[in-house]
Every structure is written in C-alpha cells, then in structure tokens.
Design an enzyme around this catalytic site. Structure first.
Site, short mmCIF file in Angstrom:
data_model
loop_
_atom_site.label_atom_id
_atom_site.label_comp_id
_atom_site.label_asym_id
_atom_site.label_seq_id
_atom_site.Cartn_x
_atom_site.Cartn_y
_atom_site.Cartn_z
N GLU A 23 0.89 -1.28 0.00
CA GLU A 23 -0.11 -0.03 -0.16
C GLU A 23 0.74 1.27 0.13
O GLU A 23 0.61 2.29 -0.60
CB GLU A 23 -1.04 -0.26 0.91
CG GLU A 23 -1.89 -1.07 0.98
CD GLU A 23 -3.00 -1.39 2.04
OE1 GLU A 23 -4.14 -1.40 1.89
OE2 GLU A 23 -2.45 -1.34 3.30
N GLU A 83 -3.64 -9.80 3.47
CA GLU A 83 -4.74 -9.42 4.56
C GLU A 83 -5.70 -10.76 4.72
O GLU A 83 -6.16 -10.86 5.85
CB GLU A 83 -5.33 -8.25 4.51
CG GLU A 83 -4.29 -7.02 4.69
CD GLU A 83 -3.31 -6.59 3.60
OE1 GLU A 83 -2.94 -7.37 2.70
OE2 GLU A 83 -2.60 -5.54 3.59
C1 LIG Z 1 -4.75 -4.03 7.22
C2 LIG Z 1 -3.80 -4.66 7.14
C3 LIG Z 1 -2.40 -4.42 6.76
C4 LIG Z 1 -2.28 -3.23 6.29
C5 LIG Z 1 -1.40 -5.42 6.68
O1 LIG Z 1 -0.54 -5.32 6.21
S1 LIG Z 1 -1.79 -6.85 7.42
C6 LIG Z 1 -0.09 -7.84 7.33
C7 LIG Z 1 0.16 -8.14 6.08
N1 LIG Z 1 1.24 -8.95 5.75
C8 LIG Z 1 1.43 -10.01 6.17
O2 LIG Z 1 0.41 -10.81 6.44
C9 LIG Z 1 2.78 -10.55 6.05
C10 LIG Z 1 3.03 -11.81 7.09
N2 LIG Z 1 4.29 -12.09 6.93
C11 LIG Z 1 4.78 -13.10 6.17
O3 LIG Z 1 4.18 -13.62 5.41
C12 LIG Z 1 6.05 -13.96 6.53
O4 LIG Z 1 6.46 -13.43 7.70
C13 LIG Z 1 7.03 -13.32 5.44
C14 LIG Z 1 6.86 -13.68 4.14
C15 LIG Z 1 7.17 -11.76 5.33
C16 LIG Z 1 8.63 -13.70 5.63
O5 LIG Z 1 8.80 -14.91 6.23
P1 LIG Z 1 9.82 -15.82 6.84
O6 LIG Z 1 11.11 -15.20 6.10
O7 LIG Z 1 9.42 -17.29 6.72
O8 LIG Z 1 9.70 -15.18 8.30
P2 LIG Z 1 8.86 -15.59 9.26
O9 LIG Z 1 7.43 -15.84 8.72
O10 LIG Z 1 9.16 -16.64 10.44
O11 LIG Z 1 8.57 -14.32 10.16
C17 LIG Z 1 9.85 -13.78 10.70
C18 LIG Z 1 9.30 -13.09 12.19
O12 LIG Z 1 8.80 -11.79 12.00
C19 LIG Z 1 7.33 -11.86 12.37
N3 LIG Z 1 6.54 -11.41 11.25
C20 LIG Z 1 6.43 -11.40 10.18
N4 LIG Z 1 5.55 -10.68 9.56
C21 LIG Z 1 4.95 -9.71 10.36
C22 LIG Z 1 4.20 -8.72 10.63
N5 LIG Z 1 3.54 -8.26 9.55
N6 LIG Z 1 3.74 -8.08 11.93
C23 LIG Z 1 4.52 -8.55 12.85
N7 LIG Z 1 5.37 -9.59 12.97
C24 LIG Z 1 5.66 -9.99 11.80
C25 LIG Z 1 6.94 -13.45 12.68
O13 LIG Z 1 6.01 -13.73 13.59
C26 LIG Z 1 8.70 -13.93 13.02
O14 LIG Z 1 8.49 -13.74 14.21
P3 LIG Z 1 9.04 -14.66 15.53
O15 LIG Z 1 8.27 -15.76 15.20
O16 LIG Z 1 10.56 -14.98 14.73
O17 LIG Z 1 9.09 -13.95 16.61
#
Ligand SMILES: C/C=C(\C)C(=O)SCCNC(=O)CCNC(=O)[C@H](O)C(C)(C)COP(=O)(O)OP(=O)(O)OC[C@H]1O[C@@H](n2cnc3c(N)ncnc32)[C@H](O)[C@@H]1OP(=O)(O)O
Length: 720
Positions: A102, A122
């Site tokens: 976005e 999302e």
């Molecule tokens: C309205 C809504 C809006 C505007 C949004 O944006 S909603 C969020 C949309 N985005 C997502 O849903 C992306 C979510 N994340 C992923 O799909 C994946 O994490 C990734 C593809 C970005 C990376 O994958 P990968 O390399 O395998 O790593 P992990 O999935 O293990 O993630 C690493 C740690 O980061 C934490 N995480 C990931 N994304 C988020 C986030 N959006 N917010 C907060 N935390 C996030 C994830 O939990 C892992 O944390 P730990 O488990 O290591 O503590």
C-alpha cells in the site's frame, strides 16, 4: 526506525525495523516525518522509500491489531506520500506485502528488484488491505486481477507484477543506486497522472459481472469466511463510487473485519504456525540448545498405502529411501503406485518429469529387513498392533547401526511400550503422519520417557525438511490428535443412537467449518480399520463384543459401527458405509435410507427412544468433549501449549483455520460456559468418563475474568 539520508537532490527514507520491516507505529511516524521534511527541504527534488535488510515492509505490524490503535494511521501516512509535491519512488525488494504494498501504491512510482514478490495477504488474517489497497490496486490492474490477488492473498512475483502494471520497472543491479537514478529521471514531471486517487478504474462498467463471478468463487473456495466477501465488496466500491466514498466504504468494511472473531482466530493462527514447531522438553532441552543429526538415508518398513506415501515425502526432497515389504507382490504394487502418484504430481505441475525421475532413482524396494543396516532413520509403518511393532523394533535394533533412529508411524500406541523392545530407547520416537501422508501437512512427532533431546531435534528437523508442519507431543494413548478426536467419534455415534442421522451430525460440523464430518471421514478411511482395532483390544482384555454390548469396562459402548462392518459397509472402498456411493471408490456421499433402517432397528432392539438432537447439542457434544480432553492434554504436559493442539487440529483434522483450533475456539466461547456444559454432560452421561471435567479447565474457569489463552499453561499448570 526510518533513516533520513540526503544524497545530492534525492532524499532516501530507509525503513529499518527487522526482521520484516513491519509498519509499526514508529515506522509510520518516521515515514510521515520523512515525507514532510523532504518536502520542506529546498535541496531535495525527489524521494526514495526503501527497506533496509532483507525486505521492503512486509505489512502492518500484526501484533498491533487488537490493541488500542495509535496515530498516524497508515492511510494518513500514505495520503501524505501521494500528496507530496516531489516525486516519491518506492524501491521494493524481498516481500512487499499488505501495508508495504500500500505504501508503494501511494507512491508515484514503483520499481523493484526482479526477485521480489508483492501481494495482499490480509485476507489470510481475516482482514482486507485497509489502507486503500482495495481501491488503488484495481486502478492499476483492472478488476479481475485485483479481485484475484486480493481474495487469494497469494504472492505475485515481480515480472508478473510488472505485467499487471503494479510495477513500473524491474531492477537487476543495485536497487538503491538504480532507485536514485530513476528518481532523477522523473524530477519535474507532472505528478497528477501518477496519483492513483486521480485515476479511474478502467473497466468499471463491467464491475457487476466480475463481482458476481468472484463472489461465487470465494463462497465455494473459502466457505464460511467473511474477509474475502468484504474484499470484493470494497473492490466493487472502487469501481462504483467516487474515490473518497470508496475509501470510506473500505474503512467501514475493514473495521467490521478487524473486530471479527474470524480475524482474531486467523491472527492467532499466524503466530501459532510459527510457535508450534518451536519445541521444548520438560528437561529444558529445546530447539534453541539442541542440534539435530543430519539424516542422509531413510528406511520405511511396510509398503502399504501409508508406508508408500511416507516414502514419497522423503524421496521428493532428495532423501534416499529403502522401502521394505515382506511380500514381493505387495512391494511391486507399492512401487508402481508411488510412480503413479508422482506422475499425478507432474500432471498437476507440482513437480517436473525430471524431478519425478530423480525421486524414483533414489527409491529402492526390498523384501528383507536386513538391508536397512546402514540407514540413518527408520520409519515403521506396519499394521497398528503392539506385539508386531515390538517384534519389528527388536529386530531393527539388532540390524541397524547404533546411531540410527527408530521411529514408528503409530497413531495411538505408547512409544515407551515400543521402545522397551530395543536397547536404544533414547533413539526411539513416534513420527505420526496423517493420511494421505504425501499430502497432509501435519507431522505429529512423539517423544517417550527415554527419547533423547537429539532424537527430538532430529525428527523435528527432518519434519521441516520434508515440508511438514511438525508439532512435538509426549507419548500417551492416541497422542493429541487421536486422543481428542476419539471424543468426536464417540459422541457422533452415541447421537445416532439417541436420534440423529449421520448426515445431520456431518452437516452441523461441516457448517461449523470442519473439512469433513466424522461419518464422511470414517467412510473415507474405511470402517474396517476401526473394527479390527476394537476386536483386538477386546480380545486382549478377554471381552466378547456383541450387538447387545452397551458398556465395556463400565464405559458406554455403541455396537452400531460393528453392525456396519458385519454388513460389509466399510465405506467408500465398498461403495457403502455411513453413506451410499454410486460405486466403490466413488466420492459423492448420498444419505442412505438403509442406514436409517439399521439405526432405527438398532435403537428398537436396545429399547432406546429416539429424539430430535439440536445443532447446538451436536457442536457441544463433539467439540466440548474434545476441548475438555485438550485441557487434560495440557495439564498432563502431553502438549506444551494450546497452540500445539490447535495447529494439530488445523493441519491434521480439518479444523477451520478461521476458528483458530478447538482451544482458541474455547477461549472465544468462554471457559466458564465450556466448563458448565462439560459438567452438564458429565451428569447426563456418567458412563462416558471423558466428560469428567479437566482440573485445568475448572481452575481457569473459576477466575473472575477470562484468562488469556497464552497464560493457560504457564499460570495454572504450576498451581495444579
Ligand atoms: C490492514 C492490514 C494491513 C495493512 C497489513 O499489512 S496486514 C499484514 C500483511 N502482511 C502479512 O500478512 C505478512 C506476514 N508475514 C509473512 O508472510 C512472512 O513473515 C514473510 C513472508 C514476510 C517472511 O517469511 P519468513 O522469512 O519465513 O519469516 P517468518 O514468517 O518466520 O517471520 C519472521 C518473524 O517476523 C514476524 N512477522 C512477520 N510478519 C510480521 C508482521 N506483519 N507483523 C508482525 N510480525 C511479523 C514473525 O512472527 C516472525 O517472528 P518470530 O516468530 O521470529 O518472533
């Protein structure tokens, strides 16, 4: 969180919020300040937004949802970006997702590393891209593509995104350098035609047709989920309404989702996915401090349907397998089946013909157990019989090298009772695959009293290598999946005796969101398996089961499933089970009047008066019984945390992800209600001892306020 760096006439806003540069409050503040500063800075003529580390922002910070929101909202930040009088270029790499994409759509230009991916995931969190994503994307891609991208949540690779008009340019070299060069090239160019809020949806006239088609598709594909429907309503708004009104509609639809139980469950599931594989033993050994052995070769013992599918799991990731079956005819059949299954994967474009060939090259069939002496890991997948498994493990212990791990694919039997047959109990564990093993994502890994931390680390690691969601549980009868699911099966059959029909029970549970009701599941897997296990157990205990048997060891028993077996109604494979099928192995289940007769005559012969069973009772008796057992699983430490149970149900037992899992569902119903209903059913059915309420559930329910799910184990278990 956002570094402001000026290089000549270009301001670079570098987002620095590892690991995924989520758009947390400080990032939003930093971006807003950066845009304002750059617009006020006379020396700056263009602005680049870029992510530090591995990625452009991968979305909003999911941990902030559900907490009191903090300003500035992402939309306000985005509107400042779009309104900037100096061109803003988003330079994408890694995964530009959700709010990250976005930000890019508010920018005037989007360039991206050619290996990057974009998307709006999302919907997988029960949300919609609520910072104008649903009304900006259609302006670039047209309605059909926008509807597909937003309702699927799938990632799109950069070349595809370029083709759809989401990106303006792909970069193969240094992204920051190229972004600055690009920024210089657009200085002074008009911006209004780059502001998406000023551009119309080009195929707006066709919106109703696209909407109707997409709605039919999402209702079929994502049955019961509200987020994809709201996404479509908002995209329709983008085409039908002036921009500002469409944005207002999007905000209203987003708020409805943000406060929904479905989104809460899906956000919980997002973190549960990441938490469940992180194992910890009561001894303190954990994924953090224990190294796995490297598994280079595997033997699978038993080439039935399960063993063959397990072999596929290993060979398709390049791990050589020796498949052992004592009967050569069965072995050859299994090898042929494996070839056919892999051929099916080629047809579905899941693997290439070359990958199929390579997989088959590392598969060897054998009829002698002696051949497995050198493998690193054995997975036994023979018939579910303790004595047989003990014999095999005793032989394996003698044949296999001392370092080899000996694992059983048992779905119910105590690992300790199998381990005693060997002189290496530390290297014995359970690897419980779910049928069909090459498709189902779950691997329930089981440790026994003597299983060593390094064995646990190894089976958890190999689970990940073969692409499974691996969850660790402690041994007990049925582990987590079958132990809890037994209550669903029992209550479902008891309700047939009391007044329901198979299709009633299945419909209620499928409407709840379960992938399949318990009777359709039994028909799929075959009721002969359960019959044989019941007969064997009865034999072991010196019990004679008859149609009149209503209690076994004081526990309520229904002989209805045994009647079906005697009638040769084994399920889909015989074309008849709890349902009727057009022919053996056909998939479509039809309610069968013959079954109604069998049930009615069963009730008459036992003098049971039938009654109408309301849907709520079906839900409570199947699910609350399982939930009560889930609390026992937690209090005994069989599962370390509720997330583990929920992930097992989602990936192994078809529990709807948008309800989180039985334990999360319990947290939403409220533990007081669950406890009261469990007590009520225990009073009503004292001969089903599993209704005896769990101590942990009772304690948690006694608190004046609901105890959050993340405190269920830590707080209460220690006090029990
Ligand atoms: C309205 C809504 C809006 C505007 C949004 O944006 S909603 C969020 C949309 N985005 C997502 O849903 C992306 C979510 N994340 C992923 O799909 C994946 O994490 C990734 C593809 C970005 C990376 O994958 P990968 O390399 O395998 O790593 P992990 O999935 O293990 O993630 C690493 C740690 O980061 C934490 N995480 C990931 N994304 C988020 C986030 N959006 N917010 C907060 N935390 C996030 C994830 O939990 C892992 O944390 P730990 O488990 O290591 O503590």
């Amino acid at each position: 969180m956002v570094d402001y760096i000026v290089d000549g006439n270009i301001a670079v806003l570098e987002i620095n919020n590892p690991p995924v540069n989520a758009l947390s409050i400080h990032v939003r503040e930093g971006l807003l300040t950066g845009i304002q500063k750059a617009n006020q800075d006379g020396s700056v003529q263009a602005i680049v937004i870029i992510g530090k580390g591995s990625t452009f922002p991968s979305g909003a910070d999911i941990r902030e949802f559900g907490k009191p929101p903090k300003e500035p909202w992402l939309t306000a930040v985005g509107e400042a970006i779009e309104a900037s009088e100096k061109p803003v270029i988003s330079a994408l790499h890694g995964t530009a997702l959700g709010g990250g994409l976005e930000v890019a759509l508010f920018s005037h230009y989007r360039i991206a590393d050619e290996r990057s991916r974009v998307g709006f995931p999302e919907v997988k969190l029960g949300l919609l891209p609520g910072a104008q994503g649903t009304i900006r994307l259609p302006r670039l891609t047209g309605l059909a593509v926008a509807m597909r991208i937003i309702t699927s949540g799938d990632h799109i690779n950069a070349p595809e995104a370029l083709k759809y008009g989401i990106l303006d340019k792909l970069i193969s070299g240094n992204l920051l350098q190229e972004a600055k060069t690009f920024a210089k090239s657009v200085i002074g160019k008009p911006l209004d035609n780059r502001r998406l809020s000023k551009i119309a949806v080009r195929d707006a006239a066709t919106v109703d047709k696209h909407f109707d088609e997409a709605l039919a598709e999402v209702k079929r594909k994502y049955k019961g989920m509200i987020a994809p429907v709201n996404c479509l309503k908002s995209i329709r708004g983008s085409a039908k309404l002036p921009f500002v009104e469409a944005a207002r509609l999007e905000a209203a639809l987003f708020r409805e989702l943000l406060t929904s139980a479905q989104s809460a469950a899906l956000r919980y599931s997002f973190f549960a996915d990441r938490s469940a594989p992180r194992w910890k033993l009561p001894s303190g050994a954990s994924i953090e401090n224990t190294k796995p052995d490297i598994i280079k070769s595997v033997a699978v013992i038993g080439a039935g349907t399960m063993g063959s599918a397990i072999a596929i799991c290993f060979i398709r990731v390049g791990i050589p397998v020796l498949l052992v079956e004592q009967n050569d005819k069965l072995l050859q059949n299994a090898l042929k089946n494996i070839g056919q299954i892999l051929q099916g994967s080629v047809k579905l474009n899941r693997i290439t013909a070359d990958q199929r060939k390579q997989s088959l090259q590392i598969l060897r069939g054998e009829t002698s157990l002696d051949i497995v002496s050198d493998v690193d890991l054995v997975v036994e997948a023979v018939f579910e019989n303790l004595k047989l498994k003990q014999e095999i493990f005793a032989r394996l212990d003698k044949i296999c090298k001392p370092s080899a791990l000996l694992c059983s694919n048992t779905s119910t039997l105590d690992i300790d009772k199998i381990a005693v047959a060997t002189n290496r109990p530390g290297k014995v564990a359970g690897m419980h695959f779910f049928a069909p093993a090459h498709i189902m994502k779950l691997l329930e890994n089981v440790y026994g009293t003597h299983t060593s931390p390094s064995t646990v680390a190894t089976i958890m690691d190999i689970g990940k290598r073969i692409g499974k969601v691996s969850v660790l549980v402690r041994t007990c009868d049925g582990f987590v999946a079958n132990r809890m699911n037994r209550m669903v099966g029992n209550e479902a059959v008891f309700m047939l005796e009391e007044g329901a029909l198979p299709q009633d029970v299945d419909r209620v549970l499928e409407d709840f969101g379960m992938a399949m009701g318990p009777f359709r599941v039994t028909d799929l897997s075959g009721s002969d398996v359960g019959w044989r296990i019941r007969q064997e157990r009865a034999k072991e205990q010196g019990i004679q089961l008859t149609y009149e048997t209503r209690f076994v060891n004081g526990e309520r028993y229904s002989s209805l499933p045994d009647r079906l077996y005697e009638l040769g109604r084994y399920g889909q494979k015989t074309g008849k089970g709890w349902y009727r099928y057009e022919k053996p192995f056909a998939r479509t289940a039809y309610p069968d009047p013959e079954i109604t007769d069998v049930i009615n005559s069963h009730c008459r012969s036992l003098g049971i008066e039938r009654r109408v069973i309301p849907p709520q009772e079906i839900i409570e008796r199947c699910l609350f019984a399982a939930i009560n057992e889930g609390f026992k699983v937690l209090e005994e430490g069989v599962a370390e945390k509720p997330e583990n149970i929920d992930i097992i149900w989602q990936y192994g037992l078809g529990f709807p992800r948008y309800r989180g899992g039985p334990m999360f569902y319990a947290s939403q119903v409220g533990l007081k209600t669950i406890y009261e209903r469990v007590c009520y059913y225990y009073d009503a059915f004292p001969h089903s001892s599993y209704w005896a309420p769990s101590d942990l559930l009772r304690k948690l329910a006694s608190h004046s306020t609901e105890v959050p799910i993340d405190q269920w184990t830590s707080k209460e278990r220690s006090r029990l």
